[in-house]
Enzyme design. Sequence first.
Site, PDB file in Angstrom:
ATOM      1  N   HIS A  56       0.526   4.394  -2.525  1.00  9.41           N
ATOM      2  CA  HIS A  56       0.274   5.778  -2.079  1.00  9.41           C
ATOM      3  C   HIS A  56       1.400   6.704  -2.536  1.00  9.41           C
ATOM      4  O   HIS A  56       1.179   7.890  -2.755  1.00  9.41           O
ATOM      5  CB  HIS A  56       0.096   5.828  -0.560  1.00  9.41           C
TER       6      HIS A  56
ATOM      7  N   ARG B 242       0.826  -1.216   0.000  1.00  4.19           N
ATOM      8  CA  ARG B 242       0.000   0.000   0.000  1.00  4.19           C
ATOM      9  C   ARG B 242       0.863   1.271   0.000  1.00  4.19           C
ATOM     10  O   ARG B 242       0.537   2.266  -0.652  1.00  4.19           O
ATOM     11  CB  ARG B 242      -0.916  -0.019   1.231  1.00  4.19           C
TER      12      ARG B 242
ATOM     13  N   ASN C 112      -3.251   9.329   4.139  1.00  8.08           N
ATOM     14  CA  ASN C 112      -1.978   8.660   4.437  1.00  8.08           C
ATOM     15  C   ASN C 112      -1.767   8.373   5.914  1.00  8.08           C
ATOM     16  O   ASN C 112      -0.767   7.756   6.295  1.00  8.08           O
ATOM     17  CB  ASN C 112      -0.806   9.519   3.923  1.00  8.08           C
TER      18      ASN C 112
HETATM   19  C1  HEM Z   1      -9.551   3.956  -5.169  1.00 11.41           C
HETATM   20  C2  HEM Z   1      -8.465   3.360  -4.702  1.00 11.41           C
HETATM   21  C3  HEM Z   1      -8.332   2.768  -3.328  1.00 11.41           C
HETATM   22  C4  HEM Z   1      -9.135   2.921  -2.242  1.00 11.41           C
HETATM   23  C5  HEM Z   1     -10.428   3.705  -2.079  1.00 11.41           C
HETATM   24  C6  HEM Z   1      -8.507   2.168  -1.181  1.00 11.41           C
HETATM   25  C7  HEM Z   1      -8.973   2.101   0.106  1.00 11.41           C
HETATM   26  C8  HEM Z   1      -8.339   1.458   1.138  1.00 11.41           C
HETATM   27  C9  HEM Z   1      -8.734   1.528   2.518  1.00 11.41           C
HETATM   28  C10 HEM Z   1      -9.896   2.357   3.065  1.00 11.41           C
HETATM   29  C11 HEM Z   1      -7.884   0.765   3.212  1.00 11.41           C
HETATM   30  C12 HEM Z   1      -7.894   0.554   4.717  1.00 11.41           C
HETATM   31  C13 HEM Z   1      -6.997   1.573   5.360  1.00 11.41           C
HETATM   32  C14 HEM Z   1      -7.108   1.494   6.862  1.00 11.41           C
HETATM   33  O1  HEM Z   1      -8.193   1.751   7.356  1.00 11.41           O
HETATM   34  O2  HEM Z   1      -6.104   1.182   7.535  1.00 11.41           O
HETATM   35  C15 HEM Z   1      -6.955   0.171   2.289  1.00 11.41           C
HETATM   36  C16 HEM Z   1      -5.971  -0.709   2.623  1.00 11.41           C
HETATM   37  C17 HEM Z   1      -5.142  -1.316   1.713  1.00 11.41           C
HETATM   38  N1  HEM Z   1      -5.031  -1.012   0.389  1.00 11.41           N
HETATM   39 FE1  HEM Z   1      -6.222   0.229  -0.646  1.00 11.41          FE
HETATM   40  N2  HEM Z   1      -7.372   1.569  -1.657  1.00 11.41           N
HETATM   41  C18 HEM Z   1      -7.223   1.896  -2.966  1.00 11.41           C
HETATM   42  C19 HEM Z   1      -6.206   1.505  -3.808  1.00 11.41           C
HETATM   43  C20 HEM Z   1      -5.244   0.573  -3.499  1.00 11.41           C
HETATM   44  C21 HEM Z   1      -4.186   0.135  -4.384  1.00 11.41           C
HETATM   45  C22 HEM Z   1      -3.952   0.663  -5.810  1.00 11.41           C
HETATM   46  C23 HEM Z   1      -3.467  -0.812  -3.702  1.00 11.41           C
HETATM   47  C24 HEM Z   1      -2.263  -1.629  -4.089  1.00 11.41           C
HETATM   48  C25 HEM Z   1      -1.385  -1.327  -4.987  1.00 11.41           C
HETATM   49  C26 HEM Z   1      -4.061  -0.944  -2.409  1.00 11.41           C
HETATM   50  C27 HEM Z   1      -3.642  -1.823  -1.457  1.00 11.41           C
HETATM   51  C28 HEM Z   1      -4.092  -1.842  -0.167  1.00 11.41           C
HETATM   52  C29 HEM Z   1      -3.569  -2.749   0.851  1.00 11.41           C
HETATM   53  C30 HEM Z   1      -2.544  -3.848   0.622  1.00 11.41           C
HETATM   54  C31 HEM Z   1      -4.223  -2.416   2.030  1.00 11.41           C
HETATM   55  C32 HEM Z   1      -3.980  -3.027   3.410  1.00 11.41           C
HETATM   56  C33 HEM Z   1      -2.937  -2.178   4.110  1.00 11.41           C
HETATM   57  C34 HEM Z   1      -2.523  -2.655   5.486  1.00 11.41           C
HETATM   58  O3  HEM Z   1      -2.747  -3.824   5.842  1.00 11.41           O
HETATM   59  O4  HEM Z   1      -1.944  -1.832   6.217  1.00 11.41           O
HETATM   60  N3  HEM Z   1      -5.122  -0.087  -2.306  1.00 11.41           N
HETATM   61  N4  HEM Z   1      -7.251   0.603   1.009  1.00 11.41           N
END
Ligand code: HEM
Length: 239
Positions: free
Chosen positions: A61, A57, A88
């Site tokens: 970002h 992630r 972020n």
């Molecule tokens: C419109 C695009 C996206 C939205 C709205 C979105 C939204 C989110 C949200 C809300 C979370 C949870 C954050 C939290 O509450 O801690 C998250 C986690 C995550 N996102 Fe996304 N995301 C997007 C794009 C992406 C992309 C492009 C990737 C990978 C290249 C990605 C990979 C991840 C991963 C791996 C997690 C888990 C992170 C962790 O375990 O700390 N996301 N995302």
Amino acid sequence: MAVNIFFCVALISSLIIISNASLVVNFYKDPKAEELVREEMIAIQNEDPTLMPALLRLHFHDCFVRGCDASVLLNSWNGTAEKDAPPNLSLRGFNAIERIKTKLEKSCRGIVSCADVLAIAARDAVYLSHGPDYDVRTGRRDGNTSSAAEALLNLPPANGNISESLELYAEKNLTAKDLVAQHTFGVAHCTSFSDRLYNFTGKGDQDPSLNSTYAEKLKQECLIGNNTTVVEMNNQACL
Ligand code: HEM
């Protein structure tokens, strides 16, 4: 942690295309650079496997704002850097990147950019989580500008709805399949979705589009006002 990140290869390839078309595989002629990153990533995973999705992630970002230039790592003295922007604030893994960079600096000082460390670490995070291995094109240069305002403009809000998210994806040539695949591992903070459980329209209601059995399970994990709990994205207990 259940992981199904096969399609991440397509995703990461897209991120690389977004960032720079002139990158090459094996930019660092000495293969040791990537070996050192993987060695450290294995150690990091052994200590805290939850950092693997966090590092994927972190790379995303970074790439969505000014391209993949490590601007997400920069600190500001007055809270105006990318990392200070609301989308972020839930990023994790900064220390892991620092740790890898320190290891590289000991062996090959001033050679490997932080932007490449982020890209290689993301690839290794996918691979070490039972996803595929793939070549990473390298040769990125680090940026020296980082703006919270730009991050706000370019990054999806944590509570964005699916249409907004898909629109943002389309702008970067990413698909709905990419969106789902990336969120099959890792965690989300309850705060990222608790309004859908408890206060969808400001009247103490639940999002009617949310599966009610799933919503009940999530409520058990995310009590009202709980700002720190995280739940697994691929939460088998909730299915
Ligand atoms: C419109 C695009 C996206 C939205 C709205 C979105 C939204 C989110 C949200 C809300 C979370 C949870 C954050 C939290 O509450 O801690 C998250 C986690 C995550 N996102 Fe996304 N995301 C997007 C794009 C992406 C992309 C492009 C990737 C990978 C290249 C990605 C990979 C991840 C991963 C791996 C997690 C888990 C992170 C962790 O375990 O700390 N996301 N995302």
